[in-house]
Write an enzyme that holds these catalytic residues in place. Structure first.
Site, PDB file in Angstrom:
ATOM      1  CB  CYS B  86     -10.242   4.013  -1.961  1.00  0.00           C
ATOM      2  SG  CYS B  86      -9.323   4.982  -3.165  1.00  0.00           S
ATOM      3  CG  HIS B 203      -6.692   3.651   1.373  1.00  0.00           C
ATOM      4  ND1 HIS B 203      -7.173   2.500   0.788  1.00  0.00           N
ATOM      5  CD2 HIS B 203      -6.589   4.566   0.382  1.00  0.00           C
ATOM      6  CE1 HIS B 203      -7.343   2.705  -0.513  1.00  0.00           C
ATOM      7  NE2 HIS B 203      -6.994   3.950  -0.784  1.00  0.00           N
ATOM      8  CD  GLU B 205      -7.219  -0.065   3.305  1.00  0.00           C
ATOM      9  OE1 GLU B 205      -7.816   0.840   3.913  1.00  0.00           O
ATOM     10  OE2 GLU B 205      -7.050  -0.042   2.065  1.00  0.00           O
TER      11      GLU B 205
END
Lengths: 90, 235
Positions: B86, B203, B205
């Site tokens: 990002c 994302h 994560e």
């Protein structure tokens, strides 16, 4: 050395999509400004700097644009300089 | 293996990265402050999401001059794996470590949602062993993820297998609808020529635990561990 005001305009290149410009265009049309054909949204930056002369001030401002003020992949820039009276507010 | 996660002022995905890395066997996560010039022996680096330096001027434009970035560039040039997520992707493009730029999303909408991406090329330690065509479900949250590169650059990216991810529907088909931010050719992530630097808007994560709604993103970190163990990453 003397004080100069650099007026920097950064604007998306014609080949690059400009979602902000499109949104503003839609907004203007919605407000009845039907004559508006195109809008491009950029950024205006005022920079006060010391330089020997207008030419040096301009050259330095162009370096600033190349390294930080503009992303030359997607934006073009224009630089104008004018002398600043000592102590004057911009 | 040590994985360094860089914190810029304004980063907000750093802790998520650390927590995710703790779930991956063989990873020892470590935060690195942006003013540090010591990567603390990291074997891989992550630039997390957020709003580094307040996104002033352009996202990532100020962060590229943080002291740590010189070391990141050196690390990347020597073949070290670097992942920009990002805002981290935006930092890497601004720093010239990845091709292209990220513009405002189409319709200037901040997009926070689940999305699907297709692995278009796995030529990266972050995707090694992940079959091309695999569809991953991941979270996105950004206002400026509209990928742009000129036609010539895009031709090169495709030719050299540098398009890592494309936005798609759950079946893996790309369309205007699945391309929520207006990116050229639905590009959601790219690598450098060598493949060791990967930038992506989704994302992984935040998509690494079933509790969060998807664990698909974990595959990137597992791939990294695998490829490092296999010594596939030349440094």
């Amino acid at each position: 050395m003397s004080l100069w005001l650099g007026r920097v305009t950064v604007i998306p290149k014609p080949s690059v999509n400009d979602p902000q410009g499109l949104a503003v265009l839609d907004g203007l049309h919605a407000l009845g400004f039907s004559e508006v054909e195109q809008v491009r949204v950029g950024r205006h930056i005022d920079v006060r700097l010391d330089a020997e002369g207008a030419e040096e001030a301009e050259a330095r401002l162009c370096q600033m644009c190349e390294t930080l003020l503009a992303n030359t992949l997607i934006e073009s820039y224009e630089v104008q300089v004018q002398p600043v009276q000592e102590g004057a507010a911009v | 293996m040590k994985v360094g996660v860089v914190t810029f002022p304004g980063s907000n995905g750093d802790t998520d990265c650390i927590e995710t890395l703790k779930l991956v066997e063989g990873c020892e996560p470590q935060l690195i402050w942006h003013k540090s010039t010591d990567l603390m022996g990291a074997d891989a680096l992550i630039l997390p999401g957020g709003f580094a330096h307040g996104d002033y001027l352009r996202p990532g434009s100020i962060a590229q001059f943080s002291p740590v970035m010189r070391e990141v560039a050196r690390f990347a040039a020597s073949g070290g794996p670097v992942l920009g997520i990002c805002n981290g992707f935006q930092v890497l493009t601004e720093a010239g470590l990845l091709p292209g730029a990220l513009l405002r999303n189409q319709y200037i909408l901040f997009h926070c949602a689940w999305t699907h991406v297709r692995v278009s090329s796995n030529r990266s330690p972050w995707l090694e062993g992940v079959e091309e065509g695999t569809v991953l479900r991941m979270a996105v949250a950004h206002g400026q993820g509209n990928y742009f590169a000129d036609t010539e650059t895009r031709r090169r990216l495709v030719e050299q297998g540098q398009v890592a991810f494309e936005y798609c529907d759950p079946e893996g088909n790309t369309s205007g609808e699945s391309n929520h931010n207006g990116s050229v050719d639905s590009i959601a992530g790219v690598t450098n020529e060598a493949g060791n630097i990967l930038g992506m808007m989704p994302h992984p994560e935040r998509s690494s635990d079933p509790l969060l709604g998807s664990a698909d993103g974990r595959v990137l970190f597992e791939s990294l561990v695998r490829s490092m163990a296999a010594g596939a990453v030349g440094r």
